[in-house]
Scaffold this active site. Structure first.
Site, PDB file in Angstrom:
ATOM      1  N   ASP A  27      31.783  -8.002 -26.668  1.00  0.00           N
ATOM      2  CA  ASP A  27      32.175  -8.966 -25.649  1.00  0.00           C
ATOM      3  C   ASP A  27      32.116 -10.352 -26.298  1.00  0.00           C
ATOM      4  O   ASP A  27      31.506 -10.517 -27.355  1.00  0.00           O
ATOM      5  CB  ASP A  27      31.204  -8.875 -24.467  1.00  0.00           C
ATOM      6  CG  ASP A  27      31.395 -10.000 -23.470  1.00  0.00           C
ATOM      7  OD1 ASP A  27      32.528 -10.209 -23.032  1.00  0.00           O
ATOM      8  OD2 ASP A  27      30.395 -10.682 -23.168  1.00  0.00           O
ATOM      9  N   CYS A  86       8.110 -23.573   4.108  1.00  0.00           N
ATOM     10  CA  CYS A  86       7.041 -24.416   4.627  1.00  0.00           C
ATOM     11  C   CYS A  86       6.098 -23.590   5.490  1.00  0.00           C
ATOM     12  O   CYS A  86       6.339 -22.401   5.752  1.00  0.00           O
ATOM     13  CB  CYS A  86       7.619 -25.572   5.448  1.00  0.00           C
ATOM     14  SG  CYS A  86       8.522 -25.015   6.913  1.00  0.00           S
ATOM     15  N   ASP A 143      26.875  -8.450 -22.642  1.00  0.00           N
ATOM     16  CA  ASP A 143      25.715  -9.027 -21.964  1.00  0.00           C
ATOM     17  C   ASP A 143      25.904  -9.279 -20.482  1.00  0.00           C
ATOM     18  O   ASP A 143      24.948  -9.603 -19.787  1.00  0.00           O
ATOM     19  CB  ASP A 143      25.354 -10.364 -22.618  1.00  0.00           C
ATOM     20  CG  ASP A 143      26.347 -11.462 -22.262  1.00  0.00           C
ATOM     21  OD1 ASP A 143      27.568 -11.189 -22.318  1.00  0.00           O
ATOM     22  OD2 ASP A 143      25.905 -12.565 -21.922  1.00  0.00           O
ATOM     23  N   CYS A 168       7.649 -21.960   8.545  1.00  0.00           N
ATOM     24  CA  CYS A 168       8.355 -20.704   8.271  1.00  0.00           C
ATOM     25  C   CYS A 168       7.363 -19.542   8.243  1.00  0.00           C
ATOM     26  O   CYS A 168       7.632 -18.451   8.768  1.00  0.00           O
ATOM     27  CB  CYS A 168       9.097 -20.790   6.944  1.00  0.00           C
ATOM     28  SG  CYS A 168      10.421 -22.000   6.902  1.00  0.00           S
ATOM     29  N   ASP A 201      30.419  -6.377 -18.056  1.00  0.00           N
ATOM     30  CA  ASP A 201      30.408  -5.446 -19.198  1.00  0.00           C
ATOM     31  C   ASP A 201      29.730  -4.125 -18.880  1.00  0.00           C
ATOM     32  O   ASP A 201      29.748  -3.211 -19.713  1.00  0.00           O
ATOM     33  CB  ASP A 201      29.675  -6.083 -20.386  1.00  0.00           C
ATOM     34  CG  ASP A 201      30.355  -7.345 -20.882  1.00  0.00           C
ATOM     35  OD1 ASP A 201      31.590  -7.325 -20.986  1.00  0.00           O
ATOM     36  OD2 ASP A 201      29.659  -8.331 -21.151  1.00  0.00           O
TER      37      ASP A 201
END
Length: 706
Positions: free
Chosen positions: A425, A24, A604, A27, A608
């Site tokens: 995988d 906002c 992916d 902030c 991995d």
């Protein structure tokens, strides 16, 4: 400073910070107030939409800015400005040097034509001097990469391909300059020196273009670490650096936050996305006493966590180190051009020295001997060899890119041609990664489940709603819906309690190797809703094609044995392993390497990346995480798994063509070196020979790919 100002208002910000908590105008005002107190900030722009602040500073340390924002309650993380801008200064520099050397070469060759055509002595000398004025600054600028590389090699006590290149360019330029100043009738080598520089720079740029796409997956993993944490002190939250956490600290992990350290949940219930480290496709419920790891993402409820390991001791950091070690081992892979260069450099030095000594001994004419030695160095300079591999790589990677396959590593094609085993995988690679409702539950059960699922954003709730919609069922109205983080959803239907969620929470017995959600209806009856991952449409065809082409296919997964075994059976994969951690995948691939196997890993997930970096070559699907794409040698830009076979086939074609080009370069040297040693290689002949050899390998590289 201004709210939500575009980044373009700062021409070149030297510091860009990500501010995850701003939401906002208040902030923004707080951020601006914190920055205004810091000396050394000349300009700042806060972008609320992208949650970033762009800063122009006087060399201000980023850590100081981050600490100042943390003191005002704002978490901040540094972003790489060069990466955001997509800059490639090395590539631009090489293109500029190519342009300078090419322009100078054409002008000097025009002057040389007049000299070769029999211009008068005074005219010829004038043209030599003009050529010197053009060539000297052009060579000094354009050939600098070769001179710098050669100087580094010699200072380290070794030879590389740039040493004979630098000798040829330097001697040709120096001897031509002396001849032009003296008015000597010796032929000049300015055009040959510039032609050498021009063609070799083209080869250097093509090689750079192939290498530039590769980014370190280890760096990408490090970037996934949460840089800051919310530490609890006396019941209050304070923002601290994650690396400063110590064992026993209590931290708060909000929904949507990445866990900053390994630890144990002390308070709160939630669901965690652990796919990054385990490969599990389903979110995992956690409650007090559950262990969690850095890099996991909190999905639903806030958690209070007691730190067990932080900084360099976390599981995520150990995984990053594992990937870095594997990448370093792969970077030592020697390509065809590298192996040819190791043989080439000492042979050329010996030939040049032998030509100089032989002609000096035979004619007692030092200038003539030097001319012959230069002709040997020039005519044997590796223009064709420098283009042999990069030209094929550029043509092949372009062909593959047009078919949706991005090649990132400069030695990937050569390594792909050596593959004999393809390792997949499971989740997100052979499957879509999305869970769907399996079986055929009664309409009444599914409609009630869909009514309860409306209160949750959990992936399994979305799958239930999608299944009900596909059947055309309207969700049953449920009152007083309330989500219980880490457990499920409860509410009232027909005046009685109903619930949907974790089978253990509902008192049901469930096979923990399966993905199951329990449902309790208004009468107290319970039902088990089972879920399964959907194989990709072309997964079976891709596996069958690879096996038909002679490749062994294996499946490695962090998932439970039941789903892995069923998927392997359905796709015809005989060799598979389940519940494999990232470290176990790396160990499995190392064991295959020790057996002499050359494995291609296709994966992916973050879990991995170690395997992708350790394998002989690797491919990541287009939907892979950034870390997996950066660890892989090739990235699929679409969802077609059959592209794996296409890439392997094209790699074999490209490697054959690389070897053909290297042999063409050897043939060129076999013909031209005797001419040079015999003193028959005039400057124009040397330039013509270099151009012809470079054109030959380029045309061979550009032949139609089959």
């Amino acid at each position: 400073m201004s709210q939500d100002a575009p980044a373009a208002t700062i021409a070149r910000p030297d510091l860009v910070l990500h501010l995850p908590d701003i939401h906002c105008a208040a902030c923004i005002a707080s951020v601006e107030a914190a920055l205004a107190r810091l000396p050394g900030i000349r300009e700042a722009r806060v972008n609320l939409t992208r949650k970033r602040v762009h800063l122009c500073t006087d060399g201000l340390d980023a850590d100081g800015v981050i600490d100042a924002l943390a003191a005002r309650g704002h978490r901040a993380q540094r972003l790489d400005t060069d990466l955001l801008a997509g800059r490639d200064s090395t590539g631009r520099d090489l293109i500029l040097r190519i342009g300078v050397s090419g322009f100078a070469m054409m002008n000097v060759m025009l002057l040389s034509v007049a000299v070769w055509s029999g211009a008068a002595q005074a005219t010829a000398q004038l043209f030599h001097l003009v050529s010197a004025l053009i060539a000297l600054p052009a060579v000094a600028y354009a050939a600098r990469p070769f001179f710098a590389s050669a100087a580094r090699a010699v200072s380290a006590g070794r030879l590389n391909m740039d040493v004979p290149i630098s000798l040829a360019i330097g001697l040709a330029t120096l001897v031509s300059l002396l001849g032009a100043l003296e008015g000597a009738e010796r032929p000049g080598w300015f055009d040959a020196a510039l032609a050498l520089t021009f063609f070799l720079l083209i080869g250097r740029y093509l090689d750079h273009a192939g290498r530039q796409a590769a980014r370190s997956a280890a760096s990408e993993l490090a970037a996934l670490e949460a840089p800051q944490a919310l530490r609890l002190q006396g019941g209050r939250e304070e923002i601290v650096r994650a690396a400063s956490l110590v064992e026993g600290d209590l931290i708060r992990v909000r929904p949507g936050d990445r866990v900053p350290a390994d630890g144990v949940v002390r308070d709160g219930e939630s669901d965690l996305d652990r796919s990054a480290l385990t490969g599990e496709s389903r979110p995992q419920p956690v409650a007090p006493g559950a262990e969690i790891s850095a890099g996991e993402t909190n999905l639903s409820g806030p958690l209070t966590v007691e730190v067990r390991r932080a900084g360099s001791d976390t599981r995520l950091r150990r995984l990053a180190e594992l990937v870095a070690v594997a990448e370093n081992q792969r970077s030592r892979h020697s390509g065809l051009a590298d192996r040819a260069a190791r043989i080439y450099a000492p042979v050329v030095h010996l030939l040049g020295a032998a030509a100089f000594l032989g002609w000096w001994w035979g004619t007692a004419d030092g200038w003539r001997a030097l001319d012959v030695a230069i002709s040997v160095l020039v005519i044997t300079c590796p223009c064709a060899l420098g283009l042999a591999v990069p030209a094929v790589s550029t043509v092949t990677t372009g062909w593959l890119f047009r078919r949706g396959i991005l090649v990132k590593s400069h030695t990937a094609l050569e390594r792909m041609s050596e593959i004999d085993m393809v390792v997949f995988d499971k989740t997100g690679t052979l499957t879509t990664g999305e869970l769907v409702l399996a079986g055929d539950p009664p309409d009444a059960v599914l409609a009630l489940a869909a009514g309860l699922a409306q209160a949750s954003a959990h992936p399994l709730s979305r799958a239930i709603r999608a299944a009900a919609h596909a059947r055309g069922l309207a969700p049953v109205p449920v009152e007083r819906l309330r989500e219980r983080p880490g457990r499920g959803v409860e509410g009232r239907h027909e005046g009685r309690e109903v619930a949907l969620g974790n089978p253990d929470w509902l008192g049901m017995k469930a096979d923990h190797d399966e993905t199951v959600v329990g449902l309790r209806d208004a009468q107290g009856a319970t039902y088990a809703l089972r879920f399964a991952e959907t194989p990709r449409a072309d997964a079976a065809a891709s596996v069958a094609r690879l096996r038909a082409e002679g490749y062994e296919v294996a499946l490695l997964s962090g998932d439970a044995p039941g789903p892995v075994a069923r998927l392997a059976a359905g796709l015809g994969i005989e060799r598979f392993e389940a519940r494999m951690s990232p470290e176990a995948k790396v160990d499995w691939l190392r064991a295959r390497r020790a057996e002499g196997r050359r494995c291609l890993m296709v994966g992916d997930g973050l879990n991995d990346t170690g395997g992708l970096a350790e394998s002989h070559a690797s491919i990541a699907p287009g939907n892979a995480l950034d870390a997996a794409r950066n660890a892989a040698d090739l990235v699929l830009l679409h969802d077609r798994l059959t592209a794996v076979s296409d890439a392997l086939a094209m790699a074999r074609v490209a490697t054959r063509r690389m070897r053909q080009n290297i042999w063409l370069s050897v043939l060129y040297n076999a013909v031209s070196i005797p001419l040079a040693l015999a003193g028959l290689a005039t400057p124009w002949l040397a330039a013509l020979a270099m151009s012809s050899s470079s054109l030959t390998v380029s045309l061979n590289a550009a032949r139609r790919m089959r």
